[in-house]
Design an enzyme around this catalytic site. Sequence first.
Site, PDB file in Angstrom:
ATOM      1  N   ARG A 327       0.816  -1.230   0.000  1.00  0.00           N
ATOM      2  CA  ARG A 327       0.000   0.000   0.000  1.00  0.00           C
ATOM      3  C   ARG A 327       0.845   1.274   0.000  1.00  0.00           C
ATOM      4  O   ARG A 327       0.400   2.328   0.434  1.00  0.00           O
ATOM      5  CB  ARG A 327      -0.985   0.007   1.169  1.00  0.00           C
ATOM      6  N   LYS A 349       3.475  11.209 -11.504  1.00  0.00           N
ATOM      7  CA  LYS A 349       2.626  10.373 -12.354  1.00  0.00           C
ATOM      8  C   LYS A 349       3.326   9.042 -12.608  1.00  0.00           C
ATOM      9  O   LYS A 349       4.462   9.004 -13.081  1.00  0.00           O
ATOM     10  CB  LYS A 349       2.350  11.059 -13.691  1.00  0.00           C
ATOM     11  N   GLU A 391      10.301  17.425 -25.028  1.00  0.00           N
ATOM     12  CA  GLU A 391       9.682  17.785 -23.750  1.00  0.00           C
ATOM     13  C   GLU A 391      10.300  19.051 -23.178  1.00  0.00           C
ATOM     14  O   GLU A 391       9.666  19.765 -22.407  1.00  0.00           O
ATOM     15  CB  GLU A 391       9.811  16.630 -22.754  1.00  0.00           C
ATOM     16  N   LYS A 432       7.969  22.633 -14.506  1.00  0.00           N
ATOM     17  CA  LYS A 432       7.045  21.571 -14.109  1.00  0.00           C
ATOM     18  C   LYS A 432       6.779  21.605 -12.609  1.00  0.00           C
ATOM     19  O   LYS A 432       5.641  21.408 -12.171  1.00  0.00           O
ATOM     20  CB  LYS A 432       7.588  20.205 -14.514  1.00  0.00           C
ATOM     21  N   GLU A 442      -3.798  17.029 -11.262  1.00  0.00           N
ATOM     22  CA  GLU A 442      -4.262  17.407 -12.600  1.00  0.00           C
ATOM     23  C   GLU A 442      -5.762  17.698 -12.646  1.00  0.00           C
ATOM     24  O   GLU A 442      -6.497  17.204 -13.485  1.00  0.00           O
ATOM     25  CB  GLU A 442      -3.909  16.326 -13.632  1.00  0.00           C
ATOM     26  N   ARG A 446      -2.406  21.746 -14.505  1.00  0.00           N
ATOM     27  CA  ARG A 446      -1.380  20.733 -14.791  1.00  0.00           C
ATOM     28  C   ARG A 446      -1.637  20.065 -16.141  1.00  0.00           C
ATOM     29  O   ARG A 446      -0.711  19.558 -16.778  1.00  0.00           O
ATOM     30  CB  ARG A 446      -1.332  19.673 -13.681  1.00  0.00           C
ATOM     31  N   ASN A 450       0.296  18.512 -20.958  1.00  0.00           N
ATOM     32  CA  ASN A 450      -0.035  17.541 -22.004  1.00  0.00           C
ATOM     33  C   ASN A 450      -0.083  18.157 -23.395  1.00  0.00           C
ATOM     34  O   ASN A 450      -0.614  17.541 -24.324  1.00  0.00           O
ATOM     35  CB  ASN A 450      -1.385  16.884 -21.695  1.00  0.00           C
ATOM     36  N   HIS A 453       0.285  15.947 -26.397  1.00  0.00           N
ATOM     37  CA  HIS A 453       0.215  14.556 -25.986  1.00  0.00           C
ATOM     38  C   HIS A 453      -1.041  13.840 -26.483  1.00  0.00           C
ATOM     39  O   HIS A 453      -1.013  12.614 -26.659  1.00  0.00           O
ATOM     40  CB  HIS A 453       0.299  14.447 -24.463  1.00  0.00           C
ATOM     41  N   HIS A 457       0.013  10.602 -28.164  1.00  0.00           N
ATOM     42  CA  HIS A 457      -0.297   9.289 -27.592  1.00  0.00           C
ATOM     43  C   HIS A 457      -1.063   8.416 -28.585  1.00  0.00           C
ATOM     44  O   HIS A 457      -0.853   7.196 -28.651  1.00  0.00           O
ATOM     45  CB  HIS A 457      -1.104   9.451 -26.310  1.00  0.00           C
ATOM     46  N   HIS A 471       8.420   8.249 -27.671  1.00  0.00           N
ATOM     47  CA  HIS A 471       7.433   9.135 -27.039  1.00  0.00           C
ATOM     48  C   HIS A 471       7.676  10.596 -27.389  1.00  0.00           C
ATOM     49  O   HIS A 471       6.752  11.323 -27.768  1.00  0.00           O
ATOM     50  CB  HIS A 471       7.463   8.952 -25.522  1.00  0.00           C
TER      51      HIS A 471
END
Length: 571
Positions: A327, A349, A391, A432, A442, A446, A450, A453, A457, A471
């Site tokens: 956990r 993330k 990026e 960032k 997000e 935030r 993206n 993206h 993606h 990527h």
Amino acid sequence: MRRLGRRSIVLVGMPGAGKSSVGRRLAKRLGLAFVDADEEIERAACMSIPEIFARRGEAEFREGEKRVVARLLQSGPCVLATGGGAFMNAETRAAVAEYGVSVWLRADLNTLLRRVKKRTDRPLLAQGDPAQKLAALLSQRADTYALADVIVDSRDVVHELVVEEVIGAVHGHIVKYPEGSRPMVPPNSATAISAEAADLPMGDILRTTVRVDVAGRPYDIYIGPGLLAEAGTHVTALRKGARVAIVTDRNVAERHLKTVADSLSAAGIGHTAIVVEPGEKSKGWAGLEQVVEGLIAARIERRDLVLALGGGVVGDLAGFAASVLRRGVDVVQAPTTLLSQVDSSVGGKTGINSPQGKNLIGAFHQPVLVLADTAALDTLPAREVKAGYAEVVKYGLLGDRALFETLEQAWPGVIGGGAERISAVAASCMAKAAIVARDEKETGDRALLNLGHTFGHALEASAGYSDRLLHGEGVAIGMALAFAFSARLGLCSGQDVTRVVRHLEAVGLPTKISDVPGDLPDTDGLMALIAQDKKVSRGALTFILVRGIGEAFVAKDVDPAEVRAFLAEMR
């Protein structure tokens, strides 16, 4: 030292900030004399500071302190540690501004209290509740301390790290303000080492630190060469007695695993390694099972650490595995690609891919430390470095036009491994970090991170998450498409689209769907993949669009028909 000239480095801050301990080490590094103003005052008065307060009162002490500091500043360059109240005097601040570079060693209340609670030589804390008095003093003085030329956070890490940060921050200041010149406007309370680094001409940073102020769980990003070889030192400072599980891939293991393992061994830290296959194929259910079962077999417990050594795939996979193991086990990110250093290792993330889309299974799990060893980037193929650069330039395109304009000139150094690379990594991490601090999960801006993206993606999924499209290459195409789509909607000018595309192409990045090798789905197939994007809300399409370079915004309820028509034209 040449740029510093005749100026002294003057450390200011609260009792317990570490002015003496850091100052002595700093002076040794720079070959300067170290002078403690309080010791000089005691020598001149032939009595201790508490005795001066008791016999003559605070007002007389402050007057004598002002004279002693002025004399020391005029005696030649040194590292000068001042008393906690010295910088409160306007005449002293003026003398420091004329003869020195001031550095506020900033520490939070808990750190200060822990350091001073056993000391008996703090007259202003001698009576009553030290915590209340310290809090009141910090509240009274913080705004004045913030007038210092640079600010460096004094944290519970090895002193040498803080010394490195002071050197980097002072260097940045004296590059901008040579001897004899002063800033037109003094720094405000938001200024920190990261802000100093952000304003440096590309190539002037040797090492720096960026603080990510996530509520209740702040952590540092160390940036510079040689950090992997210091992993044991940093882990010991972070959590003494913890065991470490290194998660990496086969390619990275060949280059860097021994360096990290040797460092941990030298520090007496027990460790194990879990090695996965390189590439996006490992970032799925099978890869997650391999890592989690490996961590359980290694008996990694909640007080231990997972160290993610590698690029974005390893960082996401190891971070997600750590988030679900028992956990939640803490993770240290040690990114070894440009893309992971400026993006995926920062912000918490983590996740794995689904056949239906990228990063659809995951969790927010902030690291407790990031070690961005920029020397590791020298081992990368040029294609991977260029993919990571996408990026970097993203931060300029989404919210910092000046950064983009700088990168238009400095990109060869960033790509080629010049000193500009460290500046670019630092600037990206700061951008960032600021956004993550405002919006960790997000729910707001935030999402701006993206940019490019959604399209990117979908193209990655279309290419089967293979080497056909890295990527960063997908993000580059996605950003070019986002600017073109924004222009189609009348949101930004065609000149900005052309400028962005030309820059990406100059770097050697793809900008068109047709740049992806091999077959791709038709327009409807791409639309189906876009519909699986994480930003989709109840079927409504959300895109990051732009009003120009540096002016991105979140556009909700974008008409799918408009997107489909645009994609059909761009194929």
